[in-house]
Design a protein around this motif. Structure first.
Motif, mmCIF file in Angstrom:
data_model
loop_
_atom_site.group_PDB
_atom_site.id
_atom_site.type_symbol
_atom_site.label_atom_id
_atom_site.label_comp_id
_atom_site.label_asym_id
_atom_site.label_seq_id
_atom_site.Cartn_x
_atom_site.Cartn_y
_atom_site.Cartn_z
ATOM 1 N N TYR A 117 77.136 11.984 144.785
ATOM 2 C CA TYR A 117 77.702 13.325 144.993
ATOM 3 C C TYR A 117 79.190 13.223 145.287
ATOM 4 N N TYR A 118 79.572 12.235 146.085
ATOM 5 C CA TYR A 118 80.978 12.072 146.467
ATOM 6 C C TYR A 118 81.842 11.630 145.287
ATOM 7 N N ASP A 119 81.247 11.003 144.277
ATOM 8 C CA ASP A 119 82.018 10.604 143.100
ATOM 9 C C ASP A 119 82.788 11.789 142.523
ATOM 10 N N SER A 156 77.107 4.487 132.540
ATOM 11 C CA SER A 156 77.996 5.309 131.714
ATOM 12 C C SER A 156 77.844 4.944 130.249
ATOM 13 N N LEU A 157 78.242 5.886 129.403
ATOM 14 C CA LEU A 157 78.180 5.710 127.954
ATOM 15 C C LEU A 157 79.568 5.979 127.381
ATOM 16 N N ASN A 158 80.141 4.973 126.740
ATOM 17 C CA ASN A 158 81.464 5.099 126.138
ATOM 18 C C ASN A 158 81.333 5.706 124.749
ATOM 19 N N PHE A 167 76.744 9.000 134.761
ATOM 20 C CA PHE A 167 75.813 9.699 135.640
ATOM 21 C C PHE A 167 75.477 8.810 136.826
ATOM 22 N N GLY A 168 75.049 9.458 137.916
ATOM 23 C CA GLY A 168 74.616 8.738 139.103
ATOM 24 C C GLY A 168 73.415 9.416 139.731
ATOM 25 N N LEU A 169 72.517 8.609 140.297
ATOM 26 C CA LEU A 169 71.337 9.106 140.987
ATOM 27 C C LEU A 169 71.302 8.514 142.388
ATOM 28 N N ILE A 193 71.960 14.055 142.082
ATOM 29 C CA ILE A 193 72.325 13.605 140.747
ATOM 30 C C ILE A 193 73.760 14.030 140.497
ATOM 31 N N ALA A 194 74.522 13.166 139.853
ATOM 32 C CA ALA A 194 75.927 13.462 139.562
ATOM 33 C C ALA A 194 76.210 13.147 138.103
ATOM 34 N N LEU A 195 76.980 14.012 137.448
ATOM 35 C CA LEU A 195 77.373 13.841 136.055
ATOM 36 C C LEU A 195 78.883 13.911 135.948
#
Length: 336
Positions: A117-119, A156-158, A167-169, A193-195
């Motif tokens: 979330y902090y990202d 991540s996807l380049n 993304f992060g979980l 979840i973070a995108l």
């Protein structure tokens, strides 16, 4: 996971806002370093006395090891320093985790860490003197900044010229012994979840955070939808960031709230970084401003490890009859 973005993720996990670290050991596939900073300032406010203050000082140890098959393990311990008063609270834990990273398979972390979330929510939490408050003041157990006892995963996807999607979980188990408005509280399982989408220096973020909070007969689900965007690199020319969060029971005492943070900064070639930031929290259900403030700040790098800073924060008022309290500080930070 793209190698460039994996390296960025590991570096951010290790150093956060820390500029440097002293490498004490580098042999074969293993490294060990010590970092942190000592930060002090002279500050005061309309409602308080002028005094010497510490500004989030810390010390950390960091280690990495190649464990084969493309995987790298890393560990970090970080402690806040209370060197002005000392005593039993001289050292308190900020971070402590073990992570494993792979260029294709992403990164997993277990322990007390900066959350997914902090990202996205922390992109305006960068100036030394005055920065983001609402992520820390009463949302700590919900993992909006540092998250205790969390398991997280990022990848991540380049997309090459089309940018990078990440993304992060994150998951935290049941936690007891916390407080909510001064009463004992229990937090059930919490997930987030973070995108992120990044292209040409622009970053767009979304994060969702939720978990149940129980205080006696009070049993509600806390949740947050966070949107943010940023451009540039803080400390290198123009940097702009905006964070907007729509919350239910995230801010203690507020059923529905909206939190806003904005940062505009420009770093001159002379290493002088000037910024203005704004932050507010609104009681959305009752249309009341809980707090609103704006700060003018400056930071100057005398050397890569020695930074002078100063700021003045204007209290823009509230609707809950709290006295306004402008604040100021001037100080120095020395990176270990």
């Amino acid at each position: 996971m793209d190698k460039k973005h994996l390296a960025i993720a590991v570096a951010a996990a290790f150093y956060g806002s820390q500029a440097v670290a002293v490498e004490l050991y580098n042999e074969g596939d293993t490294t060990f370093s010590v970092g942190g900073h000592v930060s002090v300032g002279l500050g005061g406010s309309e409602q308080g006395e002028t005094e010497v203050q510490q500004v989030s000082p810390r010390i950390n140890i960091n280690a990495t090891q190649d464990i084969g098959n493309g995987y790298t393990a890393d560990a970090k311990g970080e402690w806040a320093l209370n060197y002005l008063e000392g005593g039993e609270e001289t050292f308190t834990t900020r971070l402590g985790y073990i992570g494993v990273s792979h260029n294709a398979n992403g990164r997993g972390v277990v322990g007390t860490q900066w959350s997914p979330y902090y990202d996205g929510a922390g992109i305006a939490d960068l100036p030394i003197a005055f920065a983001n408050d609402f992520l820390y003041d009463d949302q700590g157990p919900l993992g909006t900044a540092r998250a205790e006892r969390m398991i997280s995963y990022r990848n991540s996807l380049n997309l090459n010229d089309a940018g990078v999607v990440s993304f992060g979980l994150g998951w935290q188990g049941t936690t007891t012994g916390e407080t909510w408005n001064g009463a004992n509280a229990e937090y059930d399982d919490r997930v987030q979840i973070a995108l992120n989408y990044s292209i040409m220096g622009v970053g767009l973020n979304y994060a969702y955070n939720t978990g149940d909070v129980q205080v006696g007969a009070f049993d509600e689900t806390a949740r947050s939808h966070m949107l943010s965007a940023n451009y540039g690199i803080y400390g290198d020319g123009l940097y702009v960031a905006v964070v907007y969060a729509m919350n239910d029971y995230m801010n203690q005492g507020l059923e529905e709230s909206v939190a806003i943070e904005g940062l505009l900064a420009y770093a001159l070639p002379s290493s002088l970084n000037l910024s203005v930031n704004y932050e507010s929290v609104e009681d959305d259900k009752n249309s009341n401003t809980i707090f609103s403030q704006m700060a003018l700040q400056a930071e100057y790098n005398f050397t890569p490890t020695f930074v002078g800073f100063g700021g003045y924060q204007f209290d823009l008022g509230n609707d809950i009859d709290e006295p306004e309290d402008d604040k100021w500080i001037i100080g120095m930070r020395y990176y270990l």
